[in-house]
Design an enzyme around this catalytic site. Structure first.
Site, short mmCIF file in Angstrom:
data_model
loop_
_atom_site.label_atom_id
_atom_site.label_comp_id
_atom_site.label_asym_id
_atom_site.label_seq_id
_atom_site.Cartn_x
_atom_site.Cartn_y
_atom_site.Cartn_z
N GLY A 102 -22.44 15.22 -13.55
CA GLY A 102 -22.58 14.05 -14.03
C GLY A 102 -23.03 13.05 -13.15
O GLY A 102 -22.46 11.88 -13.15
N ALA B 271 -14.49 5.37 -15.09
CA ALA B 271 -13.67 5.19 -16.60
C ALA B 271 -12.47 4.35 -16.10
O ALA B 271 -11.82 3.53 -17.05
CB ALA B 271 -13.39 6.40 -17.33
N ASP C 287 0.71 -1.18 0.05
CA ASP C 287 0.16 -0.06 0.01
C ASP C 287 0.91 1.09 0.05
O ASP C 287 1.91 1.32 0.77
CB ASP C 287 -1.11 -0.03 1.17
CG ASP C 287 -1.95 0.91 1.02
OD1 ASP C 287 -3.37 0.54 1.04
OD2 ASP C 287 -1.95 2.29 1.02
N LYS D 200 -11.46 2.48 -13.69
CA LYS D 200 -11.86 1.36 -13.15
C LYS D 200 -12.46 0.26 -14.60
O LYS D 200 -11.92 -0.81 -14.51
CB LYS D 200 -13.05 0.92 -12.08
CG LYS D 200 -12.87 1.89 -11.08
CD LYS D 200 -11.56 1.41 -10.27
CE LYS D 200 -12.01 -0.17 -9.61
NZ LYS D 200 -10.66 -0.81 -8.80
N THR E 228 -16.20 -2.20 -9.56
CA THR E 228 -17.32 -1.57 -9.06
C THR E 228 -18.20 -1.55 -10.06
O THR E 228 -18.16 -1.74 -11.13
CB THR E 228 -16.88 -0.04 -8.87
OG1 THR E 228 -18.04 0.84 -8.82
CG2 THR E 228 -16.01 0.57 -10.11
N ASP E 229 -19.48 -1.29 -9.54
CA ASP E 229 -20.63 -1.48 -10.13
C ASP E 229 -20.94 -0.13 -11.37
O ASP E 229 -21.56 0.14 -12.18
CB ASP E 229 -22.09 -1.59 -9.40
CG ASP E 229 -22.52 -0.48 -8.41
OD1 ASP E 229 -21.49 0.36 -8.30
OD2 ASP E 229 -23.43 -0.64 -7.72
N GLU E 230 -19.79 0.99 -10.96
CA GLU E 230 -20.10 2.22 -11.49
C GLU E 230 -19.60 2.05 -12.99
O GLU E 230 -19.82 2.93 -13.84
CB GLU E 230 -19.17 3.43 -10.76
CG GLU E 230 -19.65 3.23 -9.51
CD GLU E 230 -19.10 4.55 -8.50
OE1 GLU E 230 -18.87 5.52 -8.98
OE2 GLU E 230 -19.28 4.37 -7.35
N LEU F 99 -20.33 9.16 1.67
CA LEU F 99 -21.53 9.67 2.21
C LEU F 99 -21.87 8.93 3.68
O LEU F 99 -22.30 9.88 4.54
CB LEU F 99 -22.92 9.12 1.24
CG LEU F 99 -24.29 9.54 1.72
CD1 LEU F 99 -24.16 10.92 1.89
CD2 LEU F 99 -25.13 8.84 1.21
N ASP G 297 -25.57 19.77 -6.81
CA ASP G 297 -25.45 18.32 -7.34
C ASP G 297 -23.80 18.06 -7.95
O ASP G 297 -23.18 19.03 -8.44
CB ASP G 297 -26.15 18.03 -8.28
CG ASP G 297 -26.66 16.71 -8.45
OD1 ASP G 297 -26.05 15.81 -7.69
OD2 ASP G 297 -27.53 16.22 -8.88
N ARG G 298 -23.49 16.97 -7.74
CA ARG G 298 -22.11 16.53 -8.17
C ARG G 298 -22.20 16.50 -9.86
O ARG G 298 -23.40 16.15 -10.46
CB ARG G 298 -22.03 15.01 -7.80
CG ARG G 298 -20.75 14.25 -8.52
CD ARG G 298 -20.72 12.78 -8.27
NE ARG G 298 -20.08 12.53 -6.95
CZ ARG G 298 -20.16 11.29 -6.17
NH1 ARG G 298 -20.74 10.40 -6.64
NH2 ARG G 298 -19.83 11.29 -5.06
N TYR H 213 -13.39 8.48 -12.43
CA TYR H 213 -13.17 7.22 -11.51
C TYR H 213 -13.69 6.01 -12.33
O TYR H 213 -13.00 4.97 -12.50
CB TYR H 213 -14.07 7.44 -10.42
CG TYR H 213 -14.01 6.05 -9.29
CD1 TYR H 213 -13.01 5.56 -8.87
CD2 TYR H 213 -15.22 5.57 -9.29
CE1 TYR H 213 -13.04 4.39 -8.26
CE2 TYR H 213 -15.51 4.31 -8.57
CZ TYR H 213 -14.34 3.62 -7.97
OH TYR H 213 -14.43 2.66 -7.49
N GLU I 61 -7.38 4.98 -6.65
CA GLU I 61 -7.90 6.07 -5.96
C GLU I 61 -9.55 5.79 -6.25
O GLU I 61 -9.96 5.24 -7.29
CB GLU I 61 -7.50 7.22 -7.21
CG GLU I 61 -6.27 7.44 -6.76
CD GLU I 61 -6.04 8.29 -5.43
OE1 GLU I 61 -6.78 8.79 -4.91
OE2 GLU I 61 -4.82 8.07 -5.06
N ILE J 270 1.73 0.22 -6.43
CA ILE J 270 1.63 -0.70 -7.44
C ILE J 270 2.17 -0.02 -8.97
O ILE J 270 2.26 -1.06 -9.64
CB ILE J 270 0.20 -1.19 -7.52
CG1 ILE J 270 -0.93 -0.07 -7.83
CG2 ILE J 270 -0.37 -1.72 -6.26
CD1 ILE J 270 -2.24 -0.24 -8.15
#
Ligand code: NAD
Ligand code: TYD
Length: 335
Positions: free
Chosen positions: A273, A150, A33, A152, A122-124, A188, A270-271, A148, A82, A60
């Site tokens: 996108g 993209a 790490d 992943k 991630t599911d993102e 959050l 809002d964030r 982020y 990240e 890494i």
């Protein structure tokens, strides 16, 4: 079995190391790490002097370091990344370097020594769902929408390419939003809990009706354990909590559990996108490996609140350090 865990000083990685060292007394863990702002060695202090655990500080992306560590390991479980969407919007640079180039460096070493490789994603990567869309599953097309996600998605594609091109024994898991102990208080749930414990307001982005599917981190660790041992190489597994809720529901539930007033909610800008909804269909891992989440959302939130109440030094140190400036900027931008 010797496991090289990358990113083990972060939220999910440190929960995973605790889990593995407790469940498998004969296993060894090497934790590689870089200890970025999100890494915290305090998370693992109970294993510091245990012969089954060793820590290596480094990136890494460091080819020589990675080569030596991968040579020693039987399997690589790759968490290092990240991980915060808001930071990727402010500055994508480190996301490209760590998440894409770092994964590439690990895959190259794994290829050289033909090592089993489990990649945490991630599911993102699947983009955003509408209110009536079916949840994401292993066949959903990739449609990442933040720097982020993209980055992943790129690393997932590389891992899959190493399976098809070189026969590298990889597996991938795409999980939904985790929560639980050691969660860095910029996300959050830990942000809301720690703010409320300090009687500070909780920033809710936009209308607060964005939906996330919450997965208790220990359930996630159990899923990774199963995939590591019984997963089929070349395969992807979607891991979800079966607990879809709008952000405002989560915040109101935390207020209620902590006995706080709703005037501590502050709607902010809002964030950019902002993905409206994520949800996971976990029927493949349920059918093939017998996994399903065991901790329901209410119980998980109660456990998490207890942990933050009992570990105030841990998060107060973070919130009064580097994080302070970051939070001030985010929060003011939102107003
Ligand atoms: P985190 O931000 O809490 O921890 C990341 C860890 O990686 C930190 O310890 C950090 O020091 C380390 N790291 C960063 N750059 C590094 C580098 N170049 N070399 C070595 N170490 C480095 O993240 P997390 O929430 O624990 O997420 C772990 C993994 O799970 C990530 O790959 C993330 O994309 C994925 N994921 C997280 C969630 C979630 O809800 N937290 C959901 C889906 C997927
Ligand atoms: P976050 O925990 O950052 O995870 P992710 O962006 O990976 O889903 O955010 C979860 C949801 O909560 C997301 O819709 C953004 C929203 N959010 C807020 O409303 N306020 C906040 O202060 C934060 C950090 C997030």
């Amino acid at each position: 079995m010797k496991i090289l865990v990358t990113g083990g000083a972060g939220f999910i990685g440190s929960n995973f190391i605790h889990y593995i060292l407790r469940i498998y007394p004969e296993y060894h863990v090497i934790n590689l790490d870089a200890v970025t702002y999100a890494g915290n060695l305090e998370n693992l202090k109970e294993w510091k002097d245990d012969a089954r655990y060793s820590f290596v500080k480094g990136s890494i992306t460091d080819k020589d370091l990675v080569d030596g560590l991968v040579a020693e390991a039987d399997i690589i479980v790759h968490f290092a990344a990240e991980s915060h969407v808001d930071r990727s919007i402010l500055n994508p640079d480190a996301f490209i370097v760590t998440n894409i180039c770092g994964t590439y460096t690990l895959l190259e070493a794994a290829r050289k020594y033909n090592r089993r490789f489990h990649h945490i994603s991630t599911d993102e990567v699947f983009g955003a769902l509408g209110p009536n869309d079916r949840p994401f599953d292993e066949n959903t097309a990739y449609d990442p929408r933040s720097p982020y996600s993209a980055s992943k998605a790129s690393s997932d594609h590389l891992a899959r390419a190493y399976f098809h091109t070189y026969g590298l024994p990889i597996t991938i898991s795409n999980c939904s939003n985790n929560y639980g102990p050691y969660h860095f208080p910029e996300k959050l749930i830990p942000l809301a809990i720690t703010n409320l414990l300090e009687n500070k307001k909780v920033p809710v982005y936009g209308d607060g009706l964005q939906v996330r599917d919450w997965l208790y981190v220990e359930d996630h660790c159990k899923a990774i354990d199963l995939i590591m041992h019984k997963g089929k190489t070349g395969e992807t597994y979607c891991v979800g909590g079966g607990s879809e809720q709008p952000n405002i529901w989560i915040v109101k539930k935390l207020l209620a559990l902590l006995g706080k007033d709703e005037n501590l909610i502050e709607y902010v800008k809002d964030r950019a996108g902002h993905d409206r909804r994520y949800a996971i269909d976990f029927s493949k891992i349920k059918k093939e490996l017998g996994w399903e989440p065991q901790v329901n959302l209410e119980e998980g939130l109660k456990n998490t609140i207890e942990w933050y109440k009992n570990n105030q030094d841990w998060w107060r140190k973070i919130k009064s350090g580097e994080y302070k400036d970051y939070y001030a900027k985010q929060y003011n931008d939102g107003k």
